[in-house]
Design a protein around this motif. Structure first.
Motif, PDB file in Angstrom:
ATOM      1  N   LEU A   1      -3.011   2.648   8.220  1.00 33.81           N
ATOM      2  CA  LEU A   1      -2.072   2.409   7.087  1.00 33.81           C
ATOM      3  C   LEU A   1      -2.112   0.933   6.486  1.00 33.81           C
ATOM      4  O   LEU A   1      -2.150   0.612   5.353  1.00 33.81           O
ATOM      5  N   LEU A   2      -2.326   0.013   7.557  1.00 34.80           N
ATOM      6  CA  LEU A   2      -2.488  -1.615   6.981  1.00 34.80           C
ATOM      7  C   LEU A   2      -3.792  -1.717   6.287  1.00 34.80           C
ATOM      8  O   LEU A   2      -3.893  -2.141   5.088  1.00 34.80           O
ATOM      9  N   HIS A   3      -4.707  -0.831   6.938  1.00 31.23           N
ATOM     10  CA  HIS A   3      -6.308  -0.935   6.199  1.00 31.23           C
ATOM     11  C   HIS A   3      -6.219  -0.215   4.815  1.00 31.23           C
ATOM     12  O   HIS A   3      -7.087  -0.721   3.728  1.00 31.23           O
ATOM     13  N   HIS A   4      -5.109   0.632   4.460  1.00 33.60           N
ATOM     14  CA  HIS A   4      -5.137   1.239   3.131  1.00 33.60           C
ATOM     15  C   HIS A   4      -4.106   0.437   2.275  1.00 33.60           C
ATOM     16  O   HIS A   4      -3.575   0.989   1.288  1.00 33.60           O
ATOM     17  N   GLY A   5      -3.627  -0.996   2.835  1.00 38.13           N
ATOM     18  CA  GLY A   5      -2.890  -1.486   1.894  1.00 38.13           C
ATOM     19  C   GLY A   5      -1.525  -1.913   2.174  1.00 38.13           C
ATOM     20  O   GLY A   5      -0.907  -2.543   1.615  1.00 38.13           O
ATOM     21  N   ALA A   6      -1.036  -1.207   3.136  1.00 37.90           N
ATOM     22  CA  ALA A   6       0.383  -1.357   3.589  1.00 37.90           C
ATOM     23  C   ALA A   6       0.619  -2.789   3.854  1.00 37.90           C
ATOM     24  O   ALA A   6      -0.192  -3.426   4.723  1.00 37.90           O
ATOM     25  N   ARG A   7       1.793  -3.245   3.570  1.00 38.27           N
ATOM     26  CA  ARG A   7       2.162  -4.600   4.087  1.00 38.27           C
ATOM     27  C   ARG A   7       2.436  -4.782   5.110  1.00 38.27           C
ATOM     28  O   ARG A   7       2.284  -5.742   6.062  1.00 38.27           O
ATOM     29  N   GLU A   8       3.562  -3.917   5.694  1.00 36.57           N
ATOM     30  CA  GLU A   8       3.778  -3.788   7.263  1.00 36.57           C
ATOM     31  C   GLU A   8       4.135  -2.326   7.656  1.00 36.57           C
ATOM     32  O   GLU A   8       4.108  -1.502   6.739  1.00 36.57           O
ATOM     33  N   VAL A   9       4.089  -2.046   8.829  1.00 39.88           N
ATOM     34  CA  VAL A   9       4.379  -0.775   9.283  1.00 39.88           C
ATOM     35  C   VAL A   9       5.409  -0.601  10.338  1.00 39.88           C
ATOM     36  O   VAL A   9       5.342  -1.464  11.305  1.00 39.88           O
TER      37      VAL A   9
ATOM     38  N   PRO B   1      -3.109   7.198  -2.907  1.00 40.22           N
ATOM     39  CA  PRO B   1      -3.476   5.862  -3.636  1.00 40.22           C
ATOM     40  C   PRO B   1      -3.289   4.734  -2.512  1.00 40.22           C
ATOM     41  O   PRO B   1      -2.491   4.726  -1.680  1.00 40.22           O
ATOM     42  N   PRO B   2      -3.819   3.557  -3.149  1.00 38.46           N
ATOM     43  CA  PRO B   2      -3.662   2.269  -2.026  1.00 38.46           C
ATOM     44  C   PRO B   2      -2.055   2.193  -1.936  1.00 38.46           C
ATOM     45  O   PRO B   2      -1.505   2.401  -2.905  1.00 38.46           O
ATOM     46  N   LEU B   3      -1.845   1.403  -0.928  1.00 36.24           N
ATOM     47  CA  LEU B   3      -0.187   1.345  -0.716  1.00 36.24           C
ATOM     48  C   LEU B   3       0.308   0.205  -1.326  1.00 36.24           C
ATOM     49  O   LEU B   3       1.501  -0.094  -1.260  1.00 36.24           O
ATOM     50  N   GLU B   4      -0.628  -0.745  -2.051  1.00 37.83           N
ATOM     51  CA  GLU B   4      -0.050  -1.813  -3.010  1.00 37.83           C
ATOM     52  C   GLU B   4       1.204  -2.580  -2.308  1.00 37.83           C
ATOM     53  O   GLU B   4       2.217  -2.606  -2.913  1.00 37.83           O
ATOM     54  N   ASN B   5       0.963  -3.022  -0.925  1.00 39.12           N
ATOM     55  CA  ASN B   5       1.913  -3.927  -0.308  1.00 39.12           C
ATOM     56  C   ASN B   5       3.423  -3.349  -0.203  1.00 39.12           C
ATOM     57  O   ASN B   5       4.292  -3.919   0.141  1.00 39.12           O
TER      58      ASN B   5
END
Ligand SMILES: [Zn+2]
Ligand SMILES: [Zn+2]
Length: 244
Positions: free
Chosen positions: A207-215, A180-184
């Motif tokens: 991962l950022l493209h998938h919605g992560a806020r930071e990695v 699912p989208p990583l929702e921040n």
């Protein structure tokens, strides 16, 4: 007895427990090799990526890592630490994995990460090796898993001997995210070694493209850039060759 247990017993008979650093018997890491490890923390290291660096701000190794909030590692990638990471890929040295996972767990807990993923191997390489060492470490360290998994869709082969630009080009589009989208959420990437950073950067990008806020990234070892006349003066342009 379970077939896997029988196999393990057989492997133990053929390959007795030995130090991954020097080959001493009856220990996965002897006291001498343990003492020789250089922790990748403290002064004289880049605050962003933990590579050796005494200059201001970020080091030449990571100054353009826009995809990552930062990277951490347990040890400098040299001597016995280099041997640990290399041997972790072999079933016969599997006693190393719980030892290293135990050390990664507190380092992971220090990072503001909601869930973790392992850097994936290409399925053909994983079949050949039998397991993914980063996944094994992630599981043994009992880190909270991210709600997604990373997959390697292209076999990029060995990165050794390639320049930074060649590494980045060979990895572009090599990973996909499933779930699912990583929702921040803040996501952590676990790998065995961070060298040029091309792999973790490409993983972070998807991962950022998938919605992560930071990695963030965490590894057992960090390979510092050997300073040469080419890169002692300021950060190198992205196409500058780096040591493998
Ligand atoms: Zn040893
Ligand atoms: Zn750095």
């Amino acid at each position: 007895m379970h077939p896997a247990a029988i196999l393990r017993r057989a492997v133990d008979l053929i390959f007795p427990l030995r130090c991954a650093g020097c080959g001493a018997f009856d220990t996965p890491l002897c006291a001498h090799c343990e003492a020789s490890l250089t922790p990748a923390v403290g002064p004289g290291r880049c605050a962003n990526c933990t590579a050796r660096w005494s200059g201001p701000e970020f080091c030449p190794r990571c100054y353009n890592w826009n995809e990552l909030a930062g990277a951490r590692a347990l040890y400098e990638h040299e001597g016995a630490a280099r041997a640990l990471v290399h041997r972790l890929k072999y079933q016969r040295y599997r006693a190393l994995a719980p030892l290293l996972a135990q050390r990664l767990a507190p380092a992971a807990a220090n990072l503001p990460v909601d869930g973790w993923v392992a850097v994936p191997l290409h399925p053909s390489r994983q079949r050949h090796r039998g397991f993914n060492q980063a996944e094994l470490l992630l599981r043994l360290a009992a880190l909270p898993p991210a709600p997604v998994t990373l997959h390697r869709t292209r076999n990029t082969g060995s990165q050794i001997g390639r320049t930074a630009a060649q590494r980045a080009a060979s990895l572009a589009g090599a990973f996909t995210v499933q779930g699912p989208p990583l929702e921040n959420l803040s996501i952590g990437i676990l790998d065995d070694v961070i060298t040029s950073g091309a792999t973790i950067r490409e993983c972070a990008r998807v991962l950022l493209h998938h919605g992560a806020r930071e990695v963030w990234a965490l590894a057992v070892t960090r390979a510092s850039l050997e300073l040469t006349s080419q890169n002692t003066v300021g950060p190198p342009p992205p196409s500058t060759p780096t040591t493998p």
